[in-house]
Write an enzyme that holds these catalytic residues in place. Structure first.
Site, PDB file in Angstrom:
ATOM      1  N   ARG A  90       1.641  24.224  31.249  1.00 22.43           N
ATOM      2  CA  ARG A  90       2.916  24.495  30.514  1.00 22.43           C
ATOM      3  C   ARG A  90       3.213  23.301  29.552  1.00 22.43           C
ATOM      4  O   ARG A  90       3.884  23.673  28.459  1.00 22.43           O
ATOM      5  CB  ARG A  90       4.107  24.525  31.473  1.00 22.43           C
ATOM      6  CG  ARG A  90       5.427  24.682  30.946  1.00 22.43           C
ATOM      7  CD  ARG A  90       6.618  25.018  32.287  1.00 22.43           C
ATOM      8  NE  ARG A  90       6.687  23.641  32.732  1.00 22.43           N
ATOM      9  CZ  ARG A  90       7.656  23.496  33.803  1.00 22.43           C
ATOM     10  NH1 ARG A  90       8.273  24.473  34.267  1.00 22.43           N
ATOM     11  NH2 ARG A  90       7.774  22.429  34.550  1.00 22.43           N
TER      12      ARG A  90
ATOM     13  N   LYS B 213       9.706  22.380  27.214  1.00 25.77           N
ATOM     14  CA  LYS B 213      10.131  21.503  27.904  1.00 25.77           C
ATOM     15  C   LYS B 213      10.048  20.184  27.109  1.00 25.77           C
ATOM     16  O   LYS B 213       9.124  19.356  26.895  1.00 25.77           O
ATOM     17  CB  LYS B 213       9.415  21.249  29.080  1.00 25.77           C
ATOM     18  CG  LYS B 213      10.142  20.705  30.265  1.00 25.77           C
ATOM     19  CD  LYS B 213       9.406  20.788  31.699  1.00 25.77           C
ATOM     20  CE  LYS B 213      10.217  19.889  32.689  1.00 25.77           C
ATOM     21  NZ  LYS B 213      11.540  20.149  33.006  1.00 25.77           N
TER      22      LYS B 213
ATOM     23  N   GLU C  69      20.598  29.543  33.324  1.00 22.74           N
ATOM     24  CA  GLU C  69      20.055  28.627  34.462  1.00 22.74           C
ATOM     25  C   GLU C  69      20.718  27.455  34.485  1.00 22.74           C
ATOM     26  O   GLU C  69      21.758  27.214  34.005  1.00 22.74           O
ATOM     27  CB  GLU C  69      18.654  28.099  33.951  1.00 22.74           C
ATOM     28  CG  GLU C  69      18.506  27.187  32.700  1.00 22.74           C
ATOM     29  CD  GLU C  69      17.057  26.659  32.285  1.00 22.74           C
ATOM     30  OE1 GLU C  69      16.154  26.693  33.052  1.00 22.74           O
ATOM     31  OE2 GLU C  69      16.847  26.402  31.165  1.00 22.74           O
TER      32      GLU C  69
HETATM   33  N1  PMP Z   1      15.260  24.464  34.032  1.00 27.74           N
HETATM   34  C1  PMP Z   1      15.148  23.145  33.476  1.00 27.74           C
HETATM   35  C2  PMP Z   1      16.138  23.036  32.390  1.00 27.74           C
HETATM   36  C3  PMP Z   1      14.455  22.142  34.047  1.00 27.74           C
HETATM   37  O1  PMP Z   1      14.457  21.137  33.278  1.00 27.74           O
HETATM   38  C4  PMP Z   1      13.405  22.495  35.144  1.00 27.74           C
HETATM   39  C5  PMP Z   1      12.550  21.300  35.486  1.00 27.74           C
HETATM   40  N2  PMP Z   1      13.504  20.041  36.315  1.00 27.74           N
HETATM   41  C6  PMP Z   1      13.433  23.801  35.785  1.00 27.74           C
HETATM   42  C7  PMP Z   1      14.495  24.609  35.171  1.00 27.74           C
HETATM   43  C8  PMP Z   1      12.657  23.735  36.831  1.00 27.74           C
HETATM   44  O2  PMP Z   1      11.509  23.962  36.457  1.00 27.74           O
HETATM   45  P1  PMP Z   1      10.279  23.592  37.540  1.00 27.74           P
HETATM   46  O3  PMP Z   1      10.320  24.298  38.753  1.00 27.74           O
HETATM   47  O4  PMP Z   1       9.162  23.926  36.824  1.00 27.74           O
HETATM   48  O5  PMP Z   1      10.495  22.170  37.703  1.00 27.74           O
END
Ligand code: PMP
Length: 290
Positions: free
Chosen positions: A50, A149, A182
């Site tokens: 990622r 990200k 989200e």
């Molecule tokens: N959404 C956002 C905006 C995030 O920053 C994150 C990670 N902290 C997630 C979802 C969750 O992603 P992951 O399960 O890959 O940590």
């Protein structure tokens, strides 16, 4: 603590990045949050994949291979004696001039910090979170795609502040069409009958690694899993709700915008998925100590 910067380790007080780094000046860079459990780095390859995907999207050439990046994370954990911890990996655009043009940045910087994180107090894992929708809309995917990200988290931070102002720990972010995207640092799931539902990535969600793991666990448990667009109404009328993220892991939600979800306490499916997730994190991952 020993911090990795561009191939070398520094003590905490000497781990420094230039004020001319565009990661600081413009939030120009990308990052990952990764966890280690039981002396293994959980889903390391997925996180590095990622990271490289985020880099590609912002035209940043990471000065390392996938394998070298994986090794840097594992080595930093080993250097710090980590068994259970939280790893922050970032790649900045590097040192440039005061103008925003990234062409002035000659070399990206890679930083790995292996520490600890506790996103929410333990009581919320037991009793569930009370969350609210907030006015700040999730970034448009045609502007700054939430799948990237990036080091620029102001969109999420503003939503977090609004949640805090409303007396809550976490915010539900809607997209410009009013569909659920989200939370500020977590993906969101609801259960309706035997169906586990989570917003599609096109609604403005990050490709959450925990999200993917939970979807697999749910399917193996015989739940049907789908990614439809969800409205606030769908959340209010869910049987169960929980959030997922590397830092937060799985955390139950019991109230949204004043509406009690299900029985008002963490539901049985959520509790079962939490247990399965814990078991999986404990037995899989990239070994830190050979
Ligand atoms: N959404 C956002 C905006 C995030 O920053 C994150 C990670 N902290 C997630 C979802 C969750 O992603 P992951 O399960 O890959 O940590």
């Amino acid at each position: 603590m020993k911090i990795y910067i561009d191939g070398q380790y520094y003590d905490e007080q000497n781990a420094k990045i230039s004020v001319f780094d565009h990661g600081l000046l413009y939030g120009d860079g990308i990052f990952e949050g990764i966890r280690a459990y039981n002396s293994r780095v959980f889903r390391l390859k997925e996180h590095i994949d990622r990271l490289f995907a985020s880099a590609k999207a912002i035209l940043l050439t990471i000065p390392m291979t996938h394998a070298e990046m994986m090794a840097a994370v594992v080595d930093t954990c080993r250097e710090n004696g980590v068994k259970d911890g939280y790893i922050r990996l970032l790649v900045t655009r590097g040192i440039g001039t005061l103008g925003l043009n990234p062409r002035t940045c000659k070399r990206p910087s890679v930083v790995v910090i292996a520490g600890k994180i506790q996103l929410y107090p333990e009581e919320y894992y037991q009793n569930g979170l009370d969350i609210i929708t907030v006015p700040t809309v999730r970034n448009l995917h045609s502007a700054l795609n939430p799948a990237i990200k990036s080091l620029n988290y102001l969109n999420n931070i503003l939503a977090k502040i609004e949640a805090n102002n409303g007396g809550c720990e976490e915010a539900v972010m809607l997209n410009s069409e009013g569909f659920v995207a989200e939370c500020t640092g977590d993906n969101l799931f609801i259960l309706k009958g035997r169906q586990l539902l989570t917003p599609p990535l096109s609604a403005g969600a990050l490709y959450g690694i925990t999200r993917g793991v939970v979807m697999d666990l749910a399917r193996e448990s015989g739940l049907s899993v789908a990614e439809p667009n969800l409205t606030r109404y769908d959340l209010f009328n869910a049987d169960e709700c929980f959030l997922t993220g590397t830092g937060a892991e799985l955390i139950p939600v019991v109230k949204i915008d004043g509406r009690v979800i299900g029985e008002g306490k963490p539901g049985p499916v959520t509790r079962d998925l939490v247990a399965q997730y814990r078991a999986l994190t404990n037995r899989t991952g990239e070994p830190i100590y050979g």
